[in-house]
Design a protein around this motif. Structure first.
Motif, PDB file in Angstrom:
ATOM      1  N   GLN A 137       8.170   5.630  10.552  1.00  0.00           N
ATOM      2  CA  GLN A 137       8.170   4.516  11.508  1.00  0.00           C
ATOM      3  C   GLN A 137       8.951   3.325  10.972  1.00  0.00           C
ATOM      4  OE1 GLN A 137       4.245   3.212  12.652  1.00  0.00           O
ATOM      5  NE2 GLN A 137       4.994   1.273  13.471  1.00  0.00           N
ATOM      6  N   ILE A 138       8.739   3.002   9.681  1.00  0.00           N
ATOM      7  CA  ILE A 138       9.421   1.863   9.068  1.00  0.00           C
ATOM      8  C   ILE A 138      10.930   2.105   9.008  1.00  0.00           C
ATOM      9  CG2 ILE A 138       9.757   0.636   6.887  1.00  0.00           C
ATOM     10  CD1 ILE A 138       6.761   0.908   6.407  1.00  0.00           C
ATOM     11  N   ARG A 139      11.321   3.301   8.599  1.00  0.00           N
ATOM     12  CA  ARG A 139      12.747   3.598   8.468  1.00  0.00           C
ATOM     13  C   ARG A 139      13.439   3.566   9.822  1.00  0.00           C
ATOM     14  NH1 ARG A 139      13.965   5.028   3.380  1.00  0.00           N
ATOM     15  NH2 ARG A 139      16.068   5.633   4.020  1.00  0.00           N
ATOM     16  N   ALA A 140      12.723   3.974  10.851  1.00  0.00           N
ATOM     17  CA  ALA A 140      13.307   3.918  12.193  1.00  0.00           C
ATOM     18  C   ALA A 140      13.396   2.482  12.691  1.00  0.00           C
ATOM     19  CB  ALA A 140      12.478   4.768  13.151  1.00  0.00           C
ATOM     20  N   GLU A 141      12.349   1.679  12.432  1.00  0.00           N
ATOM     21  CA  GLU A 141      12.320   0.294  12.919  1.00  0.00           C
ATOM     22  C   GLU A 141      13.394  -0.555  12.270  1.00  0.00           C
ATOM     23  OE1 GLU A 141       9.242  -3.538  13.030  1.00  0.00           O
ATOM     24  OE2 GLU A 141       8.543  -1.554  12.381  1.00  0.00           O
ATOM     25  N   ALA A 177       0.838  -1.195   0.000  1.00  0.00           N
ATOM     26  CA  ALA A 177       0.000   0.000   0.000  1.00  0.00           C
ATOM     27  C   ALA A 177       0.874   1.247   0.000  1.00  0.00           C
ATOM     28  CB  ALA A 177      -0.905  -0.009   1.227  1.00  0.00           C
ATOM     29  N   LYS A 178       0.294   2.358  -0.475  1.00  0.00           N
ATOM     30  CA  LYS A 178       1.042   3.610  -0.484  1.00  0.00           C
ATOM     31  C   LYS A 178       1.176   4.118   0.941  1.00  0.00           C
ATOM     32  CE  LYS A 178       1.299   8.157  -2.627  1.00  0.00           C
ATOM     33  NZ  LYS A 178       0.670   9.111  -3.561  1.00  0.00           N
ATOM     34  N   PRO A 179       2.409   4.145   1.470  1.00  0.00           N
ATOM     35  CA  PRO A 179       2.574   4.489   2.880  1.00  0.00           C
ATOM     36  C   PRO A 179       2.435   5.991   3.115  1.00  0.00           C
ATOM     37  CG  PRO A 179       4.705   4.089   1.880  1.00  0.00           C
ATOM     38  CD  PRO A 179       3.680   3.805   0.822  1.00  0.00           C
ATOM     39  N   THR A 180       1.910   6.329   4.279  1.00  0.00           N
ATOM     40  CA  THR A 180       1.847   7.727   4.690  1.00  0.00           C
ATOM     41  C   THR A 180       3.218   8.175   5.180  1.00  0.00           C
ATOM     42  OG1 THR A 180       1.268   7.131   6.960  1.00  0.00           O
ATOM     43  CG2 THR A 180      -0.551   7.408   5.385  1.00  0.00           C
ATOM     44  N   PRO A 181       3.484   9.473   5.236  1.00  0.00           N
ATOM     45  CA  PRO A 181       4.777   9.943   5.759  1.00  0.00           C
ATOM     46  C   PRO A 181       5.070   9.430   7.164  1.00  0.00           C
ATOM     47  CG  PRO A 181       3.634  11.721   4.645  1.00  0.00           C
ATOM     48  CD  PRO A 181       2.667  10.579   4.711  1.00  0.00           C
ATOM     49  N   GLU A 182       4.022   9.324   7.993  1.00  0.00           N
ATOM     50  CA  GLU A 182       4.236   8.824   9.353  1.00  0.00           C
ATOM     51  C   GLU A 182       4.659   7.359   9.336  1.00  0.00           C
ATOM     52  OE1 GLU A 182       1.539  10.348   8.283  1.00  0.00           O
ATOM     53  OE2 GLU A 182       1.738  12.304   9.288  1.00  0.00           O
ATOM     54  N   LEU A 183       4.006   6.556   8.445  1.00  0.00           N
ATOM     55  CA  LEU A 183       4.363   5.142   8.362  1.00  0.00           C
ATOM     56  C   LEU A 183       5.768   4.970   7.799  1.00  0.00           C
ATOM     57  CD1 LEU A 183       3.581   2.191   8.650  1.00  0.00           C
ATOM     58  CD2 LEU A 183       2.524   2.297   6.375  1.00  0.00           C
ATOM     59  N   VAL A 184       6.137   5.792   6.824  1.00  0.00           N
ATOM     60  CA  VAL A 184       7.491   5.739   6.268  1.00  0.00           C
ATOM     61  C   VAL A 184       8.520   6.012   7.357  1.00  0.00           C
ATOM     62  CG1 VAL A 184       9.108   6.866   4.711  1.00  0.00           C
ATOM     63  CG2 VAL A 184       6.807   6.322   3.914  1.00  0.00           C
TER      64      VAL A 184
END
Length: 317
Positions: free
Chosen positions: A53-57, A44-51
């Motif tokens: 979160q993913i990059r930090a995780e 799915a097209k990620p939101t800036p917040e999800l991006v």
């Protein structure tokens, strides 16, 4: 130079090659276009917040050398990372698929050794007619790409004659061999031709050497000359090329696995690369490099056992 020094040098070179390969593989994947956050977001097209979160995780914003060190340290501790797409341990994906590729390669090796080395011997010792037939056959085998051979085999032996299945790896035992036969022949075609040519040229060179002429003068039979003076002296070169060929089979298997719907590491690598599953691509690529390096080292070792004088002399030179 003694044998311990020689073995130590080979092991050191193997470790250094694997280390440099890991650096190249990791660096190349960092330079590939595309962002793995899309795969990590599940398509799915990620939101800036999800991006964020993913990059930090997944520590995607860490410096490349830090991420490489963490990845390498994880491998030494048995942690090969988690798949971005399947969200599971990478080795749980690679291990079962490696077994299928290994079985495919082993069956291919049997075909290559029997037909490749055998046809090379026939071409060298059985006269011009057989030599010409083998030369034409090997030229054709080397000219046809693997996927073309796969299509021809499927059309003739699966679709037309119905002798072999065209998809999947089957169950264990004879059913697995039955399913892997056409893929193994398709994978063997080019390599078989190459081994045949190398075997022929090596044997022909030995047959024209002075020590063979001396053996004939001494009254040795053709069988004794071939076994003691011809094939033995040609064996190190044949073994070296065969070792390189077997190692190359693991990488070349990807095309055949995709064509026949086999769930090996080649098809896994193709799928992971298309979906930006970097941890899987990194581990599979490193496994393929390790196989290549180790098999070449084994071939060199066997050559040294067969003809130790030439190896030690080459090191001293």
């Amino acid at each position: 130079m003694n044998w311990m020094t020689l073995i130590g040098g080979r092991v050191g070179g193997l470790v250094l090659t694997l280390f440099l390969s890991s650096v190249v593989i990791y660096s190349a994947l960092l330079l590939t276009p595309g962002d793995p956050t899309a795969a990590l977001a599940g398509g799915a097209k990620p939101t800036p917040e999800l991006v964020a979160q993913i990059r930090a995780e997944y520590h995607l914003d860490d410096p490349p050398w830090v991420r490489y060190w963490d990845w390498l340290a994880g491998i030494f501790s048995g942690d090969f990372g988690r798949s971005f797409v399947y969200k599971t341990d990478v080795m749980s994906l690679v291990a079962p698929r490696f077994g299928i590729t290994l079985q495919l390669v082993l069956l291919t090796v049997v075909i290559i050794v029997i037909l490749g080395v055998g046809s090379g011997i026939l071409a060298a010792v059985r006269g011009r007619g057989i030599d010409r037939a083998v030369t034409i056959g090997t030229a054709l085998g080397m000219a046809l790409p693997g996927f073309v051979v796969a299509i021809l085999l499927m059309w003739i032996f699966a679709q037309t004659l119905g002798w072999f299945p065209v998809f999947g790896e089957g169950e264990r035992g004879l059913d697995r061999v039955w399913h892997l036969t056409l893929p193994a022949v398709a994978l063997a075609a080019t390599f078989l031709a190459y081994i045949s040519r190398i075997t022929r040229s090596s044997l022909v060179a030995q047959l024209g050497s002075e020590h063979v002429d001396t053996a004939r003068v001494r009254g040795l039979t053709a069988r004794q000359i071939f076994g003691t003076h011809v094939f033995r002296n040609a064996s190190p070169q044949i073994l070296a090329i065969t070792g390189t060929t077997i190692a190359g089979l693991f990488a070349a298997a990807a095309v055949v696995e995709v064509a026949f719907g086999l769930g090996g590491i080649g098809s896994l690598l193709t799928e992971a690369a298309a979906r930006k599953d970097l941890p899987v691509v990194q581990v599979v690529s490193l496994v393929l490099v390790a196989i290549f390096v180790v098999l070449n080292a084994v071939a060199d070792g066997l050559s040294a056992v067969i003809d130790p004088d030439s190896v030690l002399a080459g090191r001293k030179a």
